[in-house]
Design a protein around this motif. Sequence first.
Motif, PDB file in Angstrom:
ATOM      1  N   ILE A  80      32.141 -22.990  18.257  1.00  9.12           N
ATOM      2  CA  ILE A  80      31.515 -22.235  19.339  1.00  9.12           C
ATOM      3  C   ILE A  80      30.800 -23.209  20.268  1.00  9.12           C
ATOM      4  CG2 ILE A  80      29.730 -20.560  19.947  1.00  9.12           C
ATOM      5  CD1 ILE A  80      30.334 -19.079  17.358  1.00  9.12           C
ATOM      6  N   GLU A  82      29.372 -21.880  23.261  1.00  8.61           N
ATOM      7  CA  GLU A  82      28.266 -21.087  23.801  1.00  8.61           C
ATOM      8  C   GLU A  82      28.313 -19.698  23.174  1.00  8.61           C
ATOM      9  OE1 GLU A  82      26.962 -19.139  28.065  1.00  8.61           O
ATOM     10  OE2 GLU A  82      28.120 -20.995  28.091  1.00  8.61           O
ATOM     11  N   LEU A  83      27.151 -19.205  22.818  1.00  9.83           N
ATOM     12  CA  LEU A  83      27.042 -17.853  22.256  1.00  9.83           C
ATOM     13  C   LEU A  83      25.847 -17.167  22.890  1.00  9.83           C
ATOM     14  CD1 LEU A  83      27.938 -15.728  20.119  1.00  9.83           C
ATOM     15  CD2 LEU A  83      26.324 -16.837  18.545  1.00  9.83           C
ATOM     16  N   THR A  84      26.113 -16.019  23.523  1.00 11.33           N
ATOM     17  CA  THR A  84      25.047 -15.176  24.063  1.00 11.33           C
ATOM     18  C   THR A  84      25.250 -13.790  23.466  1.00 11.33           C
ATOM     19  OG1 THR A  84      26.173 -14.245  26.000  1.00 11.33           O
ATOM     20  CG2 THR A  84      25.226 -16.475  26.243  1.00 11.33           C
ATOM     21  N   LYS A  87      28.653 -12.564  25.131  1.00 15.54           N
ATOM     22  CA  LYS A  87      29.907 -13.323  25.182  1.00 15.54           C
ATOM     23  C   LYS A  87      29.860 -14.511  24.236  1.00 15.54           C
ATOM     24  CE  LYS A  87      28.970 -16.709  28.758  1.00 15.54           C
ATOM     25  NZ  LYS A  87      29.300 -17.243  30.054  1.00 15.54           N
ATOM     26  N   VAL A  88      31.048 -15.028  23.952  1.00 17.62           N
ATOM     27  CA  VAL A  88      31.180 -16.229  23.138  1.00 17.62           C
ATOM     28  C   VAL A  88      32.262 -17.110  23.765  1.00 17.62           C
ATOM     29  CG1 VAL A  88      32.818 -15.115  21.533  1.00 17.62           C
ATOM     30  CG2 VAL A  88      31.536 -17.137  20.799  1.00 17.62           C
ATOM     31  N   THR A 109      36.970 -17.735  26.544  1.00 16.61           N
ATOM     32  CA  THR A 109      35.734 -16.987  26.717  1.00 16.61           C
ATOM     33  C   THR A 109      36.045 -15.532  26.412  1.00 16.61           C
ATOM     34  OG1 THR A 109      34.989 -18.483  28.458  1.00 16.61           O
ATOM     35  CG2 THR A 109      33.908 -16.320  28.345  1.00 16.61           C
ATOM     36  N   TRP A 130      25.588 -10.325  14.619  1.00 19.08           N
ATOM     37  CA  TRP A 130      25.078 -11.382  15.493  1.00 19.08           C
ATOM     38  C   TRP A 130      24.552 -12.553  14.651  1.00 19.08           C
ATOM     39  CZ3 TRP A 130      24.645 -13.635  20.072  1.00 19.08           C
ATOM     40  CH2 TRP A 130      23.584 -14.530  20.268  1.00 19.08           C
ATOM     41  N   MET A 133      27.352 -14.720  13.152  1.00 17.77           N
ATOM     42  CA  MET A 133      27.991 -15.594  14.139  1.00 17.77           C
ATOM     43  C   MET A 133      27.040 -16.694  14.602  1.00 17.77           C
ATOM     44  SD  MET A 133      30.555 -13.324  16.459  1.00 17.77           S
ATOM     45  CE  MET A 133      31.270 -14.806  17.132  1.00 17.77           C
ATOM     46  N   HIS A 134      25.793 -16.318  14.812  1.00 13.76           N
ATOM     47  CA  HIS A 134      24.807 -17.283  15.293  1.00 13.76           C
ATOM     48  C   HIS A 134      24.603 -18.407  14.284  1.00 13.76           C
ATOM     49  CE1 HIS A 134      20.879 -18.791  16.724  1.00 13.76           C
ATOM     50  NE2 HIS A 134      21.434 -18.544  17.884  1.00 13.76           N
ATOM     51  N   PHE A 137      26.952 -21.108  14.818  1.00 16.91           N
ATOM     52  CA  PHE A 137      26.781 -21.788  16.098  1.00 16.91           C
ATOM     53  C   PHE A 137      25.687 -22.844  16.025  1.00 16.91           C
ATOM     54  CE2 PHE A 137      24.657 -21.628  20.409  1.00 16.91           C
ATOM     55  CZ  PHE A 137      25.556 -22.468  21.031  1.00 16.91           C
TER      56      PHE A 137
END
Length: 138
Positions: A80, A82-84, A87-88, A109, A130, A133-134, A137
Amino acid sequence: MYTNRTKLKVRYVETDKMGIVHHSNYYAWFEVGRGEFILESGMSYRELEENGIMMPLRETYCKYIKGAKYEDNIIIETFIKELTPVKVIFNYNVIREEDGKLLAKGATTQVFVNNDFKIINLKRKYPDIWERMHKLFT
């Protein structure tokens, strides 16, 4: 930051008349790597979709550096970038295992949406997913 390393062997059907992998196959390989990456978070794409979370592509990119050939053993590195909450961005490196040569690199993306294709805030709506996944990251 976690990097998944998925190993594949180039199949004859993936090559073109020039004997190298057709460019369209790299995106299929990215998807394989992404699926394996998601599995490392303790869930599958199927489970995400069963929970009402889909991740459609918003943008794709691939830079072809050196052609893979029939029966090459390749490694798809997936991580990853970028993770927000909405979106990823996954990055990919395609490496020939025998000599460690970088063959291609790319990115996808994806946005988090519900079954009605409305963007959702994954952190707020599904905090447990979340967090999984985080964790991969950071």
